[in-house]
Design a protein around this motif. Sequence first.
Motif, short mmCIF file in Angstrom:
data_model
loop_
_atom_site.label_atom_id
_atom_site.label_comp_id
_atom_site.label_asym_id
_atom_site.label_seq_id
_atom_site.Cartn_x
_atom_site.Cartn_y
_atom_site.Cartn_z
N PRO A 58 14.04 -3.54 2.95
CA PRO A 58 13.37 -3.85 4.22
C PRO A 58 12.21 -4.81 3.98
O PRO A 58 11.74 -4.97 2.84
N GLU A 59 11.77 -5.43 5.01
CA GLU A 59 10.63 -6.33 4.88
C GLU A 59 9.36 -5.51 4.60
O GLU A 59 9.18 -4.42 5.16
N ARG A 60 8.54 -6.03 3.73
CA ARG A 60 7.29 -5.30 3.44
C ARG A 60 6.38 -5.34 4.65
O ARG A 60 6.33 -6.34 5.37
N LEU A 61 5.64 -4.28 4.82
CA LEU A 61 4.74 -4.20 5.98
C LEU A 61 3.77 -5.37 6.01
O LEU A 61 3.46 -5.91 7.07
N LEU A 62 3.31 -5.76 4.83
CA LEU A 62 2.34 -6.86 4.78
C LEU A 62 2.96 -8.20 5.19
O LEU A 62 2.25 -9.13 5.57
N ASP A 63 4.28 -8.29 5.07
CA ASP A 63 4.95 -9.53 5.45
C ASP A 63 5.54 -9.46 6.86
O ASP A 63 6.08 -10.45 7.36
N ASP A 64 5.47 -8.29 7.44
CA ASP A 64 6.13 -8.06 8.72
C ASP A 64 5.17 -8.36 9.88
O ASP A 64 4.23 -7.59 10.13
N ASP A 65 5.39 -9.46 10.55
CA ASP A 65 4.52 -9.85 11.66
C ASP A 65 4.54 -8.83 12.79
O ASP A 65 3.61 -8.76 13.60
N GLY A 66 5.62 -8.05 12.83
CA GLY A 66 5.72 -7.06 13.90
C GLY A 66 4.97 -5.77 13.61
O GLY A 66 4.80 -4.93 14.50
N ALA A 67 4.51 -5.62 12.37
CA ALA A 67 3.78 -4.39 12.02
C ALA A 67 2.38 -4.41 12.64
O ALA A 67 1.82 -5.48 12.91
#
Lengths: 182, 242
Positions: free
Chosen positions: B4-13
């Motif tokens: 999964p995409e890392r939270l730090l890279d996830d603009d949706g987080a």
Amino acid sequence: MNAQQQPFRELYLANFDFVWGALRRLGVREHDAQDLTQKVFLVVYLKLPQFENRSSLRTWIFRICINAASDYRRSAPIRREVVTEPAEMAHLSGFQDDLHERSEAQRRLALAEAIVEKLPESQRLVFILFELEEMSGVEIAKLLGISLGTVRSRLRLAREVFTREAKRIIVHEEAPRKQALR
Amino acid sequence: MSDPERLLDDDGADPEVRELLRSLRDLRPEAGTATRSWGPMAARVAALPVLATATKAAATVSPVAEAAKVGGGGAWKALTFKLAAGALMTGLAGVGVVRITYPPRIPETTLAPPETPHVAPRTELPVPVAPVTAPVHEAPSDVVRAPSPVLRRSQLDEEASMLARARSALRRGDPHAAAVTLHRLQSAFPAGELAQEREVLSVEVLAANGDTAAAKRRAQAFIAAHPRSPHDAKLERFVEAP
């Protein structure tokens, strides 16, 4: 310094920050981090002949960090510097003031550490390795000796807890501020 | 299936969640800490006795340097030097990741007999009292300030130097001189960084002086106090002695 120490010095200087940071993220308190970092490097020095290149150098060192931090957490009382339970926070007079006296960065770091501290160790390790050390799921599975499915399962659970706790604390902190602005 | 995409890279987080994570990711020591701390580190490494062959091999090939350069590559397989199997580790009881196999001990018959007539009788050797109950991996106090890095380095250097002298005396067959140095070491650094190593050497000195009963007692006490210490393997032979 003798001839034998010179190359080890290079290794030490090149990887010190990495080890220090890894240990901190694994729950080692700041004022213990330097001493434990050196202990990790002593292990590196002694175990070097056993390194078989089955993983990258940093992964190998990181495994030593995990063991060191795990022992540290078992042997040293981990005292939380930040209380995250709202009920406790409400009863601590001056706590909010104390928080505001810290720099914003320090406050954020203390909160993040406290939240990670709440995770069960198995989930915490996977969470740190994936989210912060930026290892892949496969690397983590290999490092910890678990299946990729277990890695993803633990990661999902850890993310849920971390996000939920973070939002809860943020909401709790925001409420008094909003009230003060009314 | 990919990660999964890392939270730090996830603009949706959640941005606040990402900020918290970022604070953890960006943890690093104060600039220059590595360089400043090399002195104490070198002293700790210097306290590890290394076989003569190790030094010789290290002079011809530098596996650590290669490893440092390549960051973990095939060069590591070229490791040709061997650390002394009897290497003493500095305060690693709390780390618990190393189990060292120690070499056969130098037979006592090879130890030179005391050469001077004023050597104290064996039973009077001032081998320091075991500090085995002192915890090595104590949680640092929040109240008591630690010595400055410079002072700590200086103290550690001195402690390591005294320990090396004691070990050297024992190896050249002078357990009395070793015991005297250990006694001074105990007085100067009762809770030193190398307290475990000092105690292990004290056990060796007792045994070398023929006091196997005391050596056995001290070895047992040490293992009981430090059940995860890397020194335990070395001390077990004293415990098993008749």
